[in-house]
Every structure is written in C-alpha cells, then in structure tokens.
Design a protein around this motif. Structure first.
Motif, mmCIF file in Angstrom:
data_model
loop_
_atom_site.group_PDB
_atom_site.id
_atom_site.type_symbol
_atom_site.label_atom_id
_atom_site.label_comp_id
_atom_site.label_asym_id
_atom_site.label_seq_id
_atom_site.Cartn_x
_atom_site.Cartn_y
_atom_site.Cartn_z
ATOM 1 N N SER A 61 45.059 23.262 38.065
ATOM 2 C CA SER A 61 45.198 23.684 36.668
ATOM 3 C C SER A 61 43.883 24.174 36.066
ATOM 4 O O SER A 61 43.888 24.811 35.004
ATOM 5 N N ASP A 62 42.751 23.882 36.714
ATOM 6 C CA ASP A 62 41.449 24.331 36.215
ATOM 7 C C ASP A 62 41.182 25.802 36.521
ATOM 8 O O ASP A 62 40.271 26.397 35.936
ATOM 9 N N ILE A 63 41.952 26.382 37.418
ATOM 10 C CA ILE A 63 41.738 27.768 37.838
ATOM 11 C C ILE A 63 42.600 28.693 36.991
ATOM 12 O O ILE A 63 43.815 28.512 36.889
ATOM 13 N N LEU A 64 41.956 29.674 36.370
ATOM 14 C CA LEU A 64 42.685 30.610 35.520
ATOM 15 C C LEU A 64 43.679 31.433 36.335
ATOM 16 O O LEU A 64 43.343 31.961 37.410
ATOM 17 N N PRO A 115 42.421 34.080 39.732
ATOM 18 C CA PRO A 115 42.600 33.013 40.729
ATOM 19 C C PRO A 115 41.575 33.093 41.859
ATOM 20 O O PRO A 115 40.808 34.059 41.962
ATOM 21 N N LEU A 116 41.584 32.067 42.698
ATOM 22 C CA LEU A 116 40.709 32.056 43.870
ATOM 23 C C LEU A 116 41.254 33.046 44.900
ATOM 24 O O LEU A 116 42.407 32.945 45.332
ATOM 25 N N ARG A 117 40.388 33.977 45.324
ATOM 26 C CA ARG A 117 40.852 35.017 46.238
ATOM 27 C C ARG A 117 39.679 35.606 47.015
ATOM 28 O O ARG A 117 38.553 35.646 46.518
ATOM 29 N N VAL A 118 39.982 36.059 48.216
ATOM 30 C CA VAL A 118 39.034 36.776 49.065
ATOM 31 C C VAL A 118 39.347 38.258 48.965
ATOM 32 O O VAL A 118 40.506 38.667 49.117
ATOM 33 N N ILE A 119 38.329 39.062 48.708
ATOM 34 C CA ILE A 119 38.515 40.507 48.542
ATOM 35 C C ILE A 119 37.635 41.241 49.546
ATOM 36 O O ILE A 119 36.445 40.940 49.673
ATOM 37 N N LEU A 120 38.232 42.198 50.252
ATOM 38 C CA LEU A 120 37.483 43.030 51.190
ATOM 39 C C LEU A 120 37.103 44.352 50.546
ATOM 40 O O LEU A 120 37.751 44.812 49.604
ATOM 41 N N SER A 121 36.047 44.953 51.045
ATOM 42 C CA SER A 121 35.587 46.231 50.525
ATOM 43 C C SER A 121 36.548 47.344 50.930
ATOM 44 O O SER A 121 37.480 47.144 51.720
ATOM 45 N N GLN A 122 36.308 48.526 50.358
ATOM 46 C CA GLN A 122 37.162 49.671 50.649
ATOM 47 C C GLN A 122 37.166 49.987 52.151
ATOM 48 O O GLN A 122 36.177 49.796 52.850
ATOM 49 N N ASN A 123 38.301 50.455 52.620
ATOM 50 C CA ASN A 123 38.495 50.863 54.019
ATOM 51 C C ASN A 123 38.432 49.685 54.982
ATOM 52 O O ASN A 123 38.236 49.882 56.189
ATOM 53 N N ALA A 152 45.204 28.944 47.109
ATOM 54 C CA ALA A 152 45.507 27.910 46.119
ATOM 55 C C ALA A 152 45.406 26.543 46.794
ATOM 56 O O ALA A 152 45.578 26.411 48.011
ATOM 57 N N PHE A 153 45.120 25.515 45.990
ATOM 58 C CA PHE A 153 45.013 24.151 46.516
ATOM 59 C C PHE A 153 45.314 23.173 45.384
ATOM 60 O O PHE A 153 45.290 23.527 44.198
ATOM 61 N N ASN A 154 45.599 21.931 45.755
ATOM 62 C CA ASN A 154 45.929 20.911 44.749
ATOM 63 C C ASN A 154 44.693 20.486 43.967
ATOM 64 O O ASN A 154 44.650 20.599 42.744
ATOM 65 N N TYR A 155 43.688 19.987 44.663
ATOM 66 C CA TYR A 155 42.459 19.546 44.013
ATOM 67 C C TYR A 155 41.369 19.378 45.064
ATOM 68 O O TYR A 155 41.643 19.242 46.264
ATOM 69 N N LEU A 156 40.129 19.359 44.577
ATOM 70 C CA LEU A 156 38.975 19.101 45.429
ATOM 71 C C LEU A 156 38.106 18.051 44.751
ATOM 72 O O LEU A 156 37.568 18.292 43.663
ATOM 73 N N GLU A 157 37.961 16.896 45.365
ATOM 74 C CA GLU A 157 37.062 15.871 44.846
ATOM 75 C C GLU A 157 35.631 16.209 45.259
ATOM 76 O O GLU A 157 35.382 17.246 45.868
ATOM 77 N N ASP A 214 31.001 42.952 53.349
ATOM 78 C CA ASP A 214 32.349 43.506 53.275
ATOM 79 C C ASP A 214 33.367 42.505 52.726
ATOM 80 O O ASP A 214 34.540 42.864 52.565
ATOM 81 N N ILE A 215 32.936 41.288 52.456
ATOM 82 C CA ILE A 215 33.872 40.257 51.995
ATOM 83 C C ILE A 215 33.243 39.497 50.832
ATOM 84 O O ILE A 215 32.045 39.220 50.820
ATOM 85 N N SER A 216 34.061 39.189 49.839
ATOM 86 C CA SER A 216 33.577 38.471 48.656
ATOM 87 C C SER A 216 34.635 37.476 48.193
ATOM 88 O O SER A 216 35.825 37.620 48.497
ATOM 89 N N LEU A 217 34.171 36.482 47.437
ATOM 90 C CA LEU A 217 35.053 35.440 46.919
ATOM 91 C C LEU A 217 34.998 35.479 45.397
ATOM 92 O O LEU A 217 33.922 35.419 44.802
ATOM 93 N N LYS A 218 36.172 35.553 44.759
ATOM 94 C CA LYS A 218 36.264 35.640 43.305
ATOM 95 C C LYS A 218 37.126 34.500 42.768
ATOM 96 O O LYS A 218 38.107 34.112 43.385
ATOM 97 N N CYS A 219 36.726 34.016 41.565
ATOM 98 C CA CYS A 219 37.497 32.957 40.920
ATOM 99 C C CYS A 219 36.847 32.607 39.590
ATOM 100 O O CYS A 219 35.638 32.804 39.403
ATOM 101 N N LYS A 220 37.640 32.075 38.661
ATOM 102 C CA LYS A 220 37.137 31.535 37.414
ATOM 103 C C LYS A 220 37.725 30.142 37.217
ATOM 104 O O LYS A 220 38.931 29.964 37.130
ATOM 105 N N ILE A 221 36.816 29.147 37.172
ATOM 106 C CA ILE A 221 37.225 27.750 37.017
ATOM 107 C C ILE A 221 36.763 27.266 35.647
ATOM 108 O O ILE A 221 35.595 27.444 35.280
ATOM 109 N N LEU A 222 37.669 26.662 34.905
ATOM 110 C CA LEU A 222 37.351 26.183 33.563
ATOM 111 C C LEU A 222 36.260 25.120 33.606
ATOM 112 O O LEU A 222 36.257 24.248 34.483
ATOM 113 N N ASP A 223 35.330 25.213 32.645
ATOM 114 C CA ASP A 223 34.253 24.231 32.495
ATOM 115 C C ASP A 223 33.437 24.072 33.780
ATOM 116 O O ASP A 223 33.017 22.965 34.132
#
Length: 234
Positions: A82-85, A89-97, A129-134, A152-161
């Motif tokens: 629930s902390d992840i907007l 969301p949490l995601r892996v993004i690859l570059s063009q091509n 997605a995941f339940n929680y991380l202690e 060529d690979i990046s990780l994107k996400c926004k977590i509250l607080d």
C-alpha cells in the motif's frame, strides 16, 4: 570549583550529542535500495560469425545479456504494498530497441514477501509487486534481455514517506551509514577528551603558581637593625 563545573558541563553536553546521534541512528524509516549487475552473454561479434544465428521465438537477436536485480529495504520501517503509488509502481524499464526475453525470481529472503511479476506487451517493461519488505528483506530477479550494459536497464518506483530508490553499485553490501555513525561518534569522543584534558591541565598549572611576596610582618624592622649596630659598636 570552576574546573569541576567545566567538566560537568562537558559531560552533560557529550550526553546530549550522543543522544541526538543515537536518535538519528535508530530512527525508523524506509530505505529502498537496489543492486544491479549485467553480464553480456552475446554481442555483435559472435552473431556476425558465418553460419551462426541466434534467435528468440523465431526472431533473430544480435545481443543477449543477463541482469541480476536485487531489491532491498535497508530501513527499520517495513515497506508495504500500500506504500507504493499505483500511478508510479515498481517496474523495470529497458531502453529503446531493447526487449526483455525472459525473467525469473532467483532468490527471496522470505516466502511471505510473495513477489509477483508481469511483462508488458512491448516487452520493454516488467511490473513488480510484493506484499511487504521488512528491514533487510530482499528479493532477486534474473532478467534476460537484448541490452548490453547496466545503462540499458533502470528501476522506477515511488514509495510514500521514503527517499528515492538508491542504487548500491558493484553488488557490495552498503555499510556507509554504520561506518559514518561510528566515525562521527569517535570524533565527538576524541574532541571531548581533548577539551577535558586541556581544561584539567590549565587548572593544574594555575594551582602551581604561588605568590612568593613575603608578608610585611615577617620582615625585620629598621629599628631592630639599628639597635644591633649600636650594641656591636659599644
């Protein structure tokens, strides 16, 4: 009395400083971090050899890499789903091509984390997605793709607080926070010892200075000297 007051105030100030340092050291917060290491398995030099053809689902590929991605919570406060907007969301993004060819969960610190993944239709984004991380909870994903490097690979996400996701380079354990705290604590203790020692030394030096001026009543009077001279001459 002045020396005792200075030492007492110094000890009190040291206690306040240590208390503040311990507060920030033990403060509960979320600290999402990730580690990424990419190994190039196939490049243009190999695919250009006559008679050698590498394909994926009947499509020829000229590059193949394996990226090992570990997502971890270094903070003392748990990160929950629930902390992840939802909009970020949490995601892996690859570059063009570049495309993700395959992926799988390699390791997980607890089965309760329950990691779920979904690949986009264009194969350039992997939703996670995941339940929680202690604290120190983590999971690792192996991603096969057509890129050639970490760029060529990046990780994107926004977590509250929580601060922005930070990368730990070269797959090394991050001990920076603990080392900085210990270093700062040692500096404070060292400065405190220097101050107390300097004040104590000055106090001892001041106590050794005596007034050697003799008292007025201890000096013989001129009349006594005059009487003695008269008796000797007679």
């Amino acid at each position: 009395m002045l020396l005792a007051d200075i030492i007492g105030n110094s000890i009190g100030g040291l206690g306040i400083v240590i208390g503040i340092l311990l507060y920030y050291r033990n403060k509960k917060e979320k600290k999402p971090v990730y580690q990424l290491q990419t190994i190039n398995l196939l490049d243009d030099n190999i695919s250009s050899i006559n008679g050698v053809a590498i394909s994926f689902q009947e499509n020829k590929i000229s590059s193949l890499s394996l990226s090992v991605l570990t997502f971890k919570n270094k903070g003392r406060q748990s990160i929950r789903r629930s902390d992840i907007l939802k909009e970020n969301p949490l995601r892996v993004i690859l570059s063009q091509n570049c495309e993700i060819l395959d992926y799988k969960l390699s390791s997980i610190s607890s089965s309760d984390i329950c990691v779920q993944m979904q690949l986009s239709e264009n194969r350039r984004m992997l939703m996670i997605a995941f339940n929680y991380l202690e604290k120190d909870g983590e999971f690792t994903i192996n991603i096969f793709h057509t890129g050639s490097a970490d760029n060529d690979i990046s990780l994107k996400c926004k977590i509250l607080d929580a601060p922005k996701i930070r990368r730990l380079k070269d797959m090394q354990v991050d001990n920076t926070e603990g080392s900085n705290f210990l270093r700062l604590l040692l500096i404070v203790l060292f400065v405190h010892v220097i101050v107390i020692g300097t004040v104590a030394l000055r106090g001892c030096c001041c106590s050794d200075v005596y007034d050697i001026k003799p008292a007025a009543d201890s000096l013989p009077s001129l009349d006594m000297h005059y009487d003695c001279l008269l008796k000797n001459n007679s």
